[in-house]
Motif scaffolding. Structure first.
Motif, short mmCIF file in Angstrom:
data_model
loop_
_atom_site.label_atom_id
_atom_site.label_comp_id
_atom_site.label_asym_id
_atom_site.label_seq_id
_atom_site.Cartn_x
_atom_site.Cartn_y
_atom_site.Cartn_z
N GLU A 109 0.81 -1.22 0.00
CA GLU A 109 0.00 0.00 0.00
C GLU A 109 0.84 1.27 0.00
N ASP A 110 2.07 1.21 0.47
CA ASP A 110 2.92 2.40 0.51
C ASP A 110 3.96 2.42 -0.61
N GLU A 111 3.79 1.57 -1.60
CA GLU A 111 4.76 1.52 -2.70
C GLU A 111 4.83 2.86 -3.43
N ALA A 112 3.68 3.46 -3.72
CA ALA A 112 3.67 4.75 -4.42
C ALA A 112 4.36 5.83 -3.59
N TYR A 113 4.13 5.80 -2.28
CA TYR A 113 4.75 6.80 -1.41
C TYR A 113 6.27 6.62 -1.36
N TYR A 116 7.64 8.06 -4.42
CA TYR A 116 7.56 9.52 -4.34
C TYR A 116 8.68 10.08 -3.47
N VAL A 146 6.83 8.04 -10.92
CA VAL A 146 5.64 8.12 -10.07
C VAL A 146 4.39 8.38 -10.91
N TYR A 150 2.08 5.13 -10.99
CA TYR A 150 1.05 5.26 -9.95
C TYR A 150 0.11 6.42 -10.28
N GLU A 152 -3.03 6.81 -10.34
CA GLU A 152 -4.23 6.98 -9.51
C GLU A 152 -3.89 7.28 -8.06
N SER A 153 -2.62 7.32 -7.73
CA SER A 153 -2.24 7.56 -6.34
C SER A 153 -2.39 9.04 -5.99
N GLU A 154 -2.41 9.31 -4.71
CA GLU A 154 -2.52 10.69 -4.24
C GLU A 154 -1.25 11.49 -4.50
N TYR A 155 -0.16 10.81 -4.89
CA TYR A 155 1.12 11.49 -5.09
C TYR A 155 1.33 11.88 -6.55
#
Length: 279
Positions: A109-113, A116, A146, A150, A152-155
């Motif tokens: 779940e924190d891969e995108a973060y 980033y 990123v 990712y 669709e991620s918030e980042y």
């Protein structure tokens, strides 16, 4: 007891107190082995939230990884290490922790973060135009990672904004060098820098000025067609810009007008940006 003796006695007490305080600060940290993974994690979180630096929290997160490996708490502790290092401006360490997270926990779940934070470890070192542009290229590469991996991620949105700023930063560096050459009468070298901005960084804020500087350089070199074509592109795309007013004055002062020629690299830019002819 005299006043001098009293002052000396007070000073000695102060020195002793400071020494004891330093000893207490340097005392070995308490063992965390008796605490649960959650308790250690919460302690690290508290330290991170209440301190201006991230250094104090790193002990908790690194110890949690050691004491409770291969657990969800250990996974979360690793991403927090990457964040804590970044907060402390230890960018290489942050990048290493983020990469270790990406290698160890793909698809989490924190891969995108983590990706980033990896990108930010380059981006946040771009603090002025004069810095090594290698950092900017690295930041662009990782921010694109990123955005593409990712979306669709918030980042992703933040990565897009930072990508645009980093891209603008590269154009600013080209402009800085081009102006340097222009001021010293090295017009051909200046043209090469401004051409990079017009061809490769068209979407940045520096394009109008780059076209003006091309007008100035080409007029100085006596290259009439090139100067007029640069002025025509500037006038069509940025007519309200003060850079166009300056370019128009330069051209008319030299007996020229902002008109596009049929040949040359600028004529290609004119056909594409003004006429919409890309083939």
């Amino acid at each position: 007891m005299t006043g001098g003796t009293t002052a000396k006695h007070f000073l000695a007490v102060v020195i002793l107190a400071v020494g004891l305080s330093a000893c207490a600060t340097d005392a070995p940290d308490e063992s965390l082995e008796s605490f649960s993974a959650e308790e250690i994690f919460r302690r690290g979180e508290f330290e991170l939230e209440t301190s201006r630096r991230g250094r104090g929290s790193l002990r908790y997160f690194s110890e949690l990884e050691r004491l409770y490996p291969y657990t969800d708490w250990s996974r979360r502790a690793l991403i927090m290490q990457a964040f804590a290092y970044h907060k402390d401006r230890q960018y290489e360490e942050s990048r290493a922790a983020a990469q270790r997270y990406l290698d160890t926990y793909p698809g989490s779940e924190d891969e995108a973060y983590a990706a980033y934070l990896f990108a930010l470890s380059f981006y946040d070192q771009i603090d002025d135009v004069g810095r090594d542009q290698g950092l900017t290229f690295q930041a662009l590469q990782q921010l694109r990672r990123v955005i593409e991996n990712y979306p669709e991620s918030e980042y992703a949105r933040s990565a897009v904004l930072k990508f645009d700023l980093a891209f603008d930063h590269l154009a600013a560096k080209e402009m800085e060098i081009g102006r340097y050459y222009l001021k010293r009468g090295n017009y051909a070298a200046g043209v090469n820098r401004f051409r990079v901005v017009v061809e490769d960084f068209q979407t940045t804020t520096h394009t109008p000025e780059a076209l003006l500087r091309l007008v100035e350089a080409y007029v100085a070199l006596g290259l009439r067609d090139e100067a007029q074509t640069a002025g025509a592109i500037l006038g069509y795309n940025f007519q309200a810009s003060p850079f166009y007013q300056d370019a128009f004055a330069v051209l008319t002062g030299a007996g020229m007008a902002p008109e596009a020629a049929d040949e040359g690299w600028l004529s290609t830019i004119y056909r594409q940006s003004v006429l919409g002819q890309w083939l």
